[in-house]
Design a protein around this motif. Structure first.
Motif, PDB file in Angstrom:
ATOM      1  N   PHE A  94       0.877  -1.249  -0.053  1.00  0.00           N
ATOM      2  CA  PHE A  94       0.168   0.130  -0.021  1.00  0.00           C
ATOM      3  C   PHE A  94       0.808   1.185  -0.002  1.00  0.00           C
ATOM      4  CE2 PHE A  94      -2.137  -3.431   2.415  1.00  0.00           C
ATOM      5  CZ  PHE A  94      -3.408  -3.388   1.662  1.00  0.00           C
ATOM      6  N   PRO A  95       1.411   1.564  -1.204  1.00  0.00           N
ATOM      7  CA  PRO A  95       2.465   2.720  -1.172  1.00  0.00           C
ATOM      8  C   PRO A  95       1.935   4.112  -0.701  1.00  0.00           C
ATOM      9  CG  PRO A  95       1.998   1.890  -3.257  1.00  0.00           C
ATOM     10  CD  PRO A  95       1.205   0.941  -2.377  1.00  0.00           C
ATOM     11  N   SER A 123      -1.499  -4.660  -5.694  1.00  0.00           N
ATOM     12  CA  SER A 123      -2.028  -5.815  -6.711  1.00  0.00           C
ATOM     13  C   SER A 123      -3.026  -5.888  -7.522  1.00  0.00           C
ATOM     14  CB  SER A 123      -2.099  -7.144  -5.808  1.00  0.00           C
ATOM     15  OG  SER A 123      -3.114  -6.850  -4.744  1.00  0.00           O
ATOM     16  N   ASP A 124      -4.056  -5.207  -7.063  1.00  0.00           N
ATOM     17  CA  ASP A 124      -5.216  -5.083  -7.927  1.00  0.00           C
ATOM     18  C   ASP A 124      -6.077  -3.557  -7.975  1.00  0.00           C
ATOM     19  OD1 ASP A 124      -6.560  -4.628  -5.360  1.00  0.00           O
ATOM     20  OD2 ASP A 124      -7.430  -6.512  -5.289  1.00  0.00           O
ATOM     21  N   GLY A 125      -5.277  -2.593  -7.195  1.00  0.00           N
ATOM     22  CA  GLY A 125      -5.812  -1.120  -7.336  1.00  0.00           C
ATOM     23  C   GLY A 125      -6.926  -0.907  -6.523  1.00  0.00           C
ATOM     24  N   LYS A 126      -7.146  -2.097  -5.616  1.00  0.00           N
ATOM     25  CA  LYS A 126      -8.422  -1.675  -4.829  1.00  0.00           C
ATOM     26  C   LYS A 126      -8.147  -0.876  -3.550  1.00  0.00           C
ATOM     27  CE  LYS A 126     -11.508  -4.751  -1.721  1.00  0.00           C
ATOM     28  NZ  LYS A 126     -11.729  -6.034  -1.459  1.00  0.00           N
ATOM     29  N   LYS A 127      -9.274   0.073  -3.336  1.00  0.00           N
ATOM     30  CA  LYS A 127      -8.874   0.960  -2.171  1.00  0.00           C
ATOM     31  C   LYS A 127      -9.290   0.186  -0.791  1.00  0.00           C
ATOM     32  CE  LYS A 127      -8.385   5.042  -4.131  1.00  0.00           C
ATOM     33  NZ  LYS A 127      -7.178   5.880  -4.140  1.00  0.00           N
TER      34      LYS A 127
END
Length: 152
Positions: A94-95, A123-127
């Motif tokens: 989580f950068p 990994s998937d762009g999920k918030k």
């Protein structure tokens, strides 16, 4: 000297002793409050300056070499390296992680903190939204022990 004179002296000595005890209690209470506030400042720096600003150099300043971590799954890990490893893993996953302190309470060497965080999974762009409760023990200006409890 009269008996009344000795009674007055005795009463005066007792009042001085009681006054000294009250002053000592107040000084201890003030020291604990001051210590509690200093320890809250350390934990605020840990979450806001170190985590949010990605200032990993603060780990050595804030966390003791002999740090002990208690995970919610019962695992116990020793050493400052544990914190360094967790921070590295979280930053990679989580950068953009950002924590907000919602509640912080200190009682002398113990600090309880409820935080919420937001980040985007690489990994998937999920918030993702996190809720965590932490308890930390501080000695000589360094975090020496911590307990992490996820909140649902």
């Amino acid at each position: 000297m009269s008996h009344a004179f000795y009674k007055i002296i005795f009463t005066f000595v007792i009042l001085l002793l009681i006054g000294g005890i009250v002053m000592a209690i107040n000084a201890t209470s003030h020291a604990n409050t001051s210590n509690s506030e200093s320890n809250k400042t350390i934990m605020q720096s840990y979450f806001l300056d170190m985590w949010n600003n990605k200032n990993t150099a603060l780990i050595k300043k804030l966390v003791a070499d002999n740090y002990t971590h208690h995970s919610s799954d019962g695992k116990i890990t020793h050493g400052r390296e544990h914190v360094e490893n967790v921070v590295e893993k979280v930053y990679k996953a989580f950068p953009d992680i950002h924590w907000t302190i919602k509640l912080m309470v200190a009682d002398n060497e113990m600090v309880a903190t409820y935080i919420e965080g937001d980040g985007t999974q690489v990994s998937d762009g999920k918030k993702v939204h996190f809720k965590e409760a932490f308890y930390h023990r501080i000695e000589d200006g360094k975090i020496v022990e911590g307990w992490a409890l996820p909140v649902k």
